[in-house]
Design an enzyme around this catalytic site. Structure first.
Site, PDB file in Angstrom:
ATOM      1  N   LEU A 129       0.786  -1.351   0.067  1.00 43.09           N
ATOM      2  CA  LEU A 129      -0.032   0.059   0.050  1.00 43.09           C
ATOM      3  C   LEU A 129       0.975   1.097  -0.116  1.00 43.09           C
ATOM      4  O   LEU A 129       2.061   1.331   0.568  1.00 43.09           O
ATOM      5  CB  LEU A 129      -0.819   0.260   1.192  1.00 43.09           C
ATOM      6  CG  LEU A 129      -1.885  -1.045   1.358  1.00 43.09           C
ATOM      7  CD1 LEU A 129      -2.552  -1.073   2.854  1.00 43.09           C
ATOM      8  CD2 LEU A 129      -3.117  -0.758   0.305  1.00 43.09           C
ATOM      9  N   LYS A 188       7.552   1.010   1.143  1.00 45.40           N
ATOM     10  CA  LYS A 188       8.313   0.590  -0.137  1.00 45.40           C
ATOM     11  C   LYS A 188       9.625   1.373  -0.357  1.00 45.40           C
ATOM     12  O   LYS A 188      10.608   0.775  -0.614  1.00 45.40           O
ATOM     13  CB  LYS A 188       7.539   0.412  -1.304  1.00 45.40           C
ATOM     14  CG  LYS A 188       6.160  -0.344  -1.311  1.00 45.40           C
ATOM     15  CD  LYS A 188       5.401  -0.163  -2.448  1.00 45.40           C
ATOM     16  CE  LYS A 188       4.808   0.979  -2.749  1.00 45.40           C
ATOM     17  NZ  LYS A 188       3.774   1.612  -1.820  1.00 45.40           N
ATOM     18  N   SER A 189       9.429   2.753  -0.545  1.00 42.34           N
ATOM     19  CA  SER A 189      10.397   3.722  -0.997  1.00 42.34           C
ATOM     20  C   SER A 189      11.431   3.824  -0.015  1.00 42.34           C
ATOM     21  O   SER A 189      12.857   3.626  -0.435  1.00 42.34           O
ATOM     22  CB  SER A 189       9.981   5.047  -1.141  1.00 42.34           C
ATOM     23  OG  SER A 189       8.888   5.212  -2.144  1.00 42.34           O
ATOM     24  N   SER A 200       1.726  -1.298  -7.197  1.00 45.00           N
ATOM     25  CA  SER A 200       1.377  -2.479  -8.124  1.00 45.00           C
ATOM     26  C   SER A 200       0.171  -3.411  -7.622  1.00 45.00           C
ATOM     27  O   SER A 200       0.517  -4.613  -6.972  1.00 45.00           O
ATOM     28  CB  SER A 200       2.725  -3.510  -8.520  1.00 45.00           C
ATOM     29  OG  SER A 200       3.519  -3.709  -7.293  1.00 45.00           O
TER      30      SER A 200
HETATM   31  N1  PPS Z   1      -5.197   7.443  -6.378  1.00 45.17           N
HETATM   32  C1  PPS Z   1      -3.942   7.044  -5.903  1.00 45.17           C
HETATM   33  N2  PPS Z   1      -3.959   5.737  -5.338  1.00 45.17           N
HETATM   34  C2  PPS Z   1      -2.396   5.631  -4.962  1.00 45.17           C
HETATM   35  N3  PPS Z   1      -1.485   6.220  -5.149  1.00 45.17           N
HETATM   36  C3  PPS Z   1      -1.793   7.497  -5.445  1.00 45.17           C
HETATM   37  C4  PPS Z   1      -2.727   7.979  -6.051  1.00 45.17           C
HETATM   38  N4  PPS Z   1      -2.807   9.342  -6.206  1.00 45.17           N
HETATM   39  C5  PPS Z   1      -1.450   9.557  -5.999  1.00 45.17           C
HETATM   40  N5  PPS Z   1      -0.857   8.542  -5.534  1.00 45.17           N
HETATM   41  C6  PPS Z   1       0.577   8.323  -5.401  1.00 45.17           C
HETATM   42  O1  PPS Z   1       1.130   7.548  -6.394  1.00 45.17           O
HETATM   43  C7  PPS Z   1       1.940   6.668  -5.932  1.00 45.17           C
HETATM   44  C8  PPS Z   1       1.576   5.308  -6.467  1.00 45.17           C
HETATM   45  O2  PPS Z   1       2.120   5.264  -7.810  1.00 45.17           O
HETATM   46  P1  PPS Z   1       2.369   3.877  -8.335  1.00 45.17           P
HETATM   47  O3  PPS Z   1       2.857   3.951  -9.744  1.00 45.17           O
HETATM   48  O4  PPS Z   1       3.271   3.022  -7.613  1.00 45.17           O
HETATM   49  O5  PPS Z   1       0.889   3.123  -8.197  1.00 45.17           O
HETATM   50  S1  PPS Z   1       0.626   2.009  -9.181  1.00 45.17           S
HETATM   51  O6  PPS Z   1       1.229   0.952  -8.710  1.00 45.17           O
HETATM   52  O7  PPS Z   1       0.134   2.333 -10.678  1.00 45.17           O
HETATM   53  O8  PPS Z   1      -0.742   1.726  -8.535  1.00 45.17           O
HETATM   54  C9  PPS Z   1       1.971   6.815  -4.500  1.00 45.17           C
HETATM   55  O9  PPS Z   1       3.078   6.714  -3.909  1.00 45.17           O
HETATM   56  P2  PPS Z   1       3.677   5.357  -2.820  1.00 45.17           P
HETATM   57  O10 PPS Z   1       2.890   6.176  -1.424  1.00 45.17           O
HETATM   58  O11 PPS Z   1       4.847   5.800  -2.718  1.00 45.17           O
HETATM   59  O12 PPS Z   1       2.796   4.347  -2.924  1.00 45.17           O
HETATM   60  C10 PPS Z   1       1.265   8.035  -4.051  1.00 45.17           C
HETATM   61  O13 PPS Z   1       1.852   8.911  -3.603  1.00 45.17           O
HETATM   62  N1  ADP Z   2       9.149  -0.037   9.762  1.00 46.31           N
HETATM   63  C1  ADP Z   2       9.101   1.047   8.706  1.00 46.31           C
HETATM   64  N2  ADP Z   2       9.263   0.809   7.392  1.00 46.31           N
HETATM   65  C2  ADP Z   2       8.978   1.594   6.493  1.00 46.31           C
HETATM   66  N3  ADP Z   2       8.557   3.139   6.581  1.00 46.31           N
HETATM   67  C3  ADP Z   2       8.553   3.165   7.802  1.00 46.31           C
HETATM   68  C4  ADP Z   2       8.527   2.212   8.948  1.00 46.31           C
HETATM   69  N4  ADP Z   2       8.268   2.833  10.092  1.00 46.31           N
HETATM   70  C5  ADP Z   2       7.830   4.079   9.722  1.00 46.31           C
HETATM   71  N5  ADP Z   2       7.891   4.254   8.418  1.00 46.31           N
HETATM   72  C6  ADP Z   2       7.897   5.586   7.854  1.00 46.31           C
HETATM   73  O1  ADP Z   2       6.706   5.525   6.964  1.00 46.31           O
HETATM   74  C7  ADP Z   2       6.611   6.047   5.863  1.00 46.31           C
HETATM   75  C8  ADP Z   2       6.669   5.200   4.604  1.00 46.31           C
HETATM   76  O2  ADP Z   2       6.753   6.023   3.212  1.00 46.31           O
HETATM   77  P1  ADP Z   2       7.265   5.464   1.930  1.00 46.31           P
HETATM   78  O3  ADP Z   2       8.576   4.798   2.281  1.00 46.31           O
HETATM   79  O4  ADP Z   2       6.971   6.612   0.933  1.00 46.31           O
HETATM   80  O5  ADP Z   2       6.212   4.287   1.242  1.00 46.31           O
HETATM   81  P2  ADP Z   2       5.565   3.855   0.118  1.00 46.31           P
HETATM   82  O6  ADP Z   2       6.663   4.128  -0.892  1.00 46.31           O
HETATM   83  O7  ADP Z   2       5.237   2.475   0.350  1.00 46.31           O
HETATM   84  O8  ADP Z   2       4.531   4.951  -0.077  1.00 46.31           O
HETATM   85  C9  ADP Z   2       8.229   6.975   5.844  1.00 46.31           C
HETATM   86  O9  ADP Z   2       7.809   8.113   6.227  1.00 46.31           O
HETATM   87  C10 ADP Z   2       9.063   6.022   6.857  1.00 46.31           C
HETATM   88  O10 ADP Z   2       9.862   6.982   7.507  1.00 46.31           O
END
Ligand code: PPS
Ligand code: ADP
Length: 197
Positions: A33, A38-39, A106
């Protein structure tokens, strides 16, 4: 579909490039999620692999959506196309001898399996960053869950767009209060144990 296209067999191939780099090319595919980590985990993993002399490339959802996939939104259809492009790109980078790390939500099983099938056996390593929605929403690092709950963002994963959990990932990282650094260490240990690194 393009027609009249013939595949060129090059003299230098993946095996030769991999030998030069002294590594096994693959894709380490993180799925989970938004806010699952992930990042953060992917960055830590890349730093550790680089320190160990590995040649990596990190593909991240937000970054790729600024360029290659800048024309795509978040409908199911656009997400399928997003992952299709990333999969093809990952395959090219694996062919270049790299260890590719991807950090995309994904959400669809069939799209992750599409990438698995594009690659050879052992080249696709699925990592489920299994952080529950409640924890992701509590973290809300970009404030997007709040916006989704307020109705300002539609089709947000976990709220009004589905996430299909991996059924048999190579690595499962359930969240139980550990730090991101601990998760990255756990991931490296698991990749090593399973013979991927
Ligand atoms: N509607 C919606 N749903 C989910 N995520 C959203 C949406 N709008 C913007 N974002 C931002 O876009 C990041 C997800 O992009 P992805 O390319 O990983 O999505 S996907 O795999 O195509 O579903 C996701 O980043 P991560 O938080 O790093 O996962 C969000 O920051
Ligand atoms: N155990 C953990 N593993 C990964 N991120 C964590 C954890 N605990 C807290 N965090 C925080 O949660 C957030 C996760 O964001 P991010 O890495 O961008 O997630 P995603 O790429 O899945 O959207 C960051 O702010 C990170 O510092």
């Amino acid at each position: 579909m393009a027609e009249n296209i013939v595949w060129h067999q090059h003299k230098i191939d993946k095996a030769e490039r991999a030998k030069l780099k002294g590594q096994k090319p693959m894709v380490i595919w993180l799925t989970g999620l938004s806010g699952s980590g992930k990042s953060t985990i992917a960055n830590l993993l890349e730093q550790k692999l680089t320190a160990a002399g590995k040649h990596t490339y990190l593909l991240d959802g937000d970054n790729v959506r600024h360029g290659l996939c800048g024309d795509l939104g978040f409908s199911d259809k656009d997400r399928v196309e997003n992952i299709r492009r990333i999969s093809e790109l990952s395959k090219l980078f694996v062919d270049a001898g790299l260890i590719v790390i991807t950090a995309f939500i994904s959400p669809f099983r069939s799209d992750r399996d599409f990438c698995r099938k594009l690659l050879q056996a052992g080249e696709f390593v699925e990592v489920f960053v299994d952080t529950p929605l409640a924890e992701c929403e509590k973290r809300d690092p970009k404030g997007l869950y709040q916006k989704a709950r307020d109705g300002q963002i539609k089709e947000f994963t976990g709220i009004d767009s589905p996430y299909q959990k991996p059924e048999n990932p190579e690595v499962h990282l359930p969240f139980s209060g550990q730090t991101a650094a601990q998760s990255a260490d756990e991931l490296i240990a698991s990749l090593t144990d399973k013979g991927f690194l």
